[in-house]
Design a protein around this motif. Structure first.
Motif, PDB file in Angstrom:
ATOM      1  N   ARG A 179      -1.241 -14.814 -22.627  1.00  0.00           N
ATOM      2  CA  ARG A 179      -1.833 -15.432 -21.438  1.00  0.00           C
ATOM      3  C   ARG A 179      -2.118 -16.917 -21.674  1.00  0.00           C
ATOM      4  O   ARG A 179      -1.924 -17.745 -20.800  1.00  0.00           O
ATOM      5  N   LYS A 211       1.109 -18.699 -21.389  1.00  0.00           N
ATOM      6  CA  LYS A 211       1.500 -18.743 -19.965  1.00  0.00           C
ATOM      7  C   LYS A 211       0.789 -19.907 -19.269  1.00  0.00           C
ATOM      8  O   LYS A 211       1.372 -20.629 -18.476  1.00  0.00           O
ATOM      9  N   ARG A 212      -0.493 -20.073 -19.602  1.00  0.00           N
ATOM     10  CA  ARG A 212      -1.253 -21.181 -19.022  1.00  0.00           C
ATOM     11  C   ARG A 212      -0.569 -22.506 -19.349  1.00  0.00           C
ATOM     12  O   ARG A 212      -0.430 -23.371 -18.498  1.00  0.00           O
ATOM     13  N   GLN A 213      -0.149 -22.608 -20.635  1.00  0.00           N
ATOM     14  CA  GLN A 213       0.499 -23.846 -21.091  1.00  0.00           C
ATOM     15  C   GLN A 213       1.768 -24.112 -20.287  1.00  0.00           C
ATOM     16  O   GLN A 213       1.975 -25.214 -19.780  1.00  0.00           O
ATOM     17  N   THR A 214       2.594 -23.046 -20.177  1.00  0.00           N
ATOM     18  CA  THR A 214       3.867 -23.238 -19.468  1.00  0.00           C
ATOM     19  C   THR A 214       3.645 -23.578 -17.990  1.00  0.00           C
ATOM     20  O   THR A 214       4.449 -24.243 -17.378  1.00  0.00           O
ATOM     21  N   LEU A 215       2.529 -23.131 -17.449  1.00  0.00           N
ATOM     22  CA  LEU A 215       2.242 -23.443 -16.046  1.00  0.00           C
ATOM     23  C   LEU A 215       1.555 -24.806 -15.887  1.00  0.00           C
ATOM     24  O   LEU A 215       1.243 -25.223 -14.777  1.00  0.00           O
ATOM     25  N   GLY A 216       1.282 -25.441 -17.027  1.00  0.00           N
ATOM     26  CA  GLY A 216       0.672 -26.771 -16.992  1.00  0.00           C
ATOM     27  C   GLY A 216      -0.836 -26.754 -16.805  1.00  0.00           C
ATOM     28  O   GLY A 216      -1.428 -27.773 -16.455  1.00  0.00           O
ATOM     29  N   HIS A 217      -1.468 -25.585 -17.031  1.00  0.00           N
ATOM     30  CA  HIS A 217      -2.933 -25.544 -16.915  1.00  0.00           C
ATOM     31  C   HIS A 217      -3.574 -26.151 -18.162  1.00  0.00           C
ATOM     32  O   HIS A 217      -3.009 -26.054 -19.254  1.00  0.00           O
ATOM     33  N   PRO A 218      -4.756 -26.744 -18.011  1.00  0.00           N
ATOM     34  CA  PRO A 218      -5.422 -27.306 -19.200  1.00  0.00           C
ATOM     35  C   PRO A 218      -5.878 -26.179 -20.129  1.00  0.00           C
ATOM     36  O   PRO A 218      -6.069 -25.044 -19.677  1.00  0.00           O
ATOM     37  N   LEU A 234      -8.245 -23.728 -22.248  1.00  0.00           N
ATOM     38  CA  LEU A 234      -9.566 -23.198 -21.904  1.00  0.00           C
ATOM     39  C   LEU A 234     -10.617 -23.880 -22.769  1.00  0.00           C
ATOM     40  O   LEU A 234     -10.344 -24.224 -23.921  1.00  0.00           O
TER      41      LEU A 234
END
Ligand code: SF4
Ligand code: SF4
Length: 174
Positions: free
Chosen positions: A136, A139-146, A148
């Motif tokens: 997860r 996945k955040r990284q690939t979606l460009g989310h900062p 946590l």
């Protein structure tokens, strides 16, 4: 042993001092006022979806002095602490607080459901109550989310140790 036999109350199970013990604790003072009207159960959002969770029954078991039964009951941990029961009790019994008192007594003896023990150990490890899977995070990284925010498990651990919480979760239930 049939279910009915298991539920039968034996005189040896009754501890008449239990209700006085509870009534001396913050939130448990009015336990003896309960006259079993059932309002707490009928208005409880958890009881609505459970065949076994009945706050009225918990209060009655405590009044009767069924210390072991009530402290070892899994249903004790289902309360969502929404305080609807406390707001609606015609006798001003602080039902949710009585349940908290009972949970604290259970926790003092190490009787804490495994799921909460796991949450506590996850908080101590990462600062999060839930172990976030690597997948997860990627996945955040690939979606460009900062990323946590990082927790501070050392500081949390210090606090939990000071208030005696760690001793409760580390104890084996008795
Ligand atoms: S609502 Fe109050 S008096 Fe009625 S059963 Fe629940 S605790 Fe007892
Ligand atoms: S505080 Fe607990 S027992 Fe009371 S209504 Fe909410 S979930 Fe039910």
């Amino acid at each position: 042993m049939t279910e009915t036999t298991e539920k039968r109350i034996k005189a040896s199970e009754i501890d008449p001092k239990f209700k006085y013990e509870i009534s001396k604790m913050h939130g448990g003072e009015k336990i003896m006022r309960c006259f079993q009207c059932g309002t707490c159960t009928s208005d409880c959002p958890v009881a609505r979806f459970s065949d076994t969770y009945r706050p009225r029954q918990i209060i009655r078991m405590a009044q009767l002095g069924l210390r072991e039964r009530v402290l070892n009951s899994d249903t004790l941990w289902l309360c969502a602490a929404c305080f609807t029961c406390t707001d609606r009790c015609p006798q001003d019994v602080e039902v949710a607080s009585v349940i908290r008192v009972l949970r604290n007594l259970a926790a003092d003896r190490g009787i804490v459901p495994q799921v909460f023990k796991e949450e506590a150990s996850s908080i101590l490890e990462s600062g999060y109550a839930y172990r976030i899977p690597e997948l997860r995070l990627k996945k955040r990284q690939t979606l460009g989310h900062p990323p946590l925010p990082t927790g501070n498990p050392q500081s949390i651990g210090k606090t939990l140790r000071k208030i005696g919480f760690l001793k409760c979760v580390e104890k084996k239930g008795s």
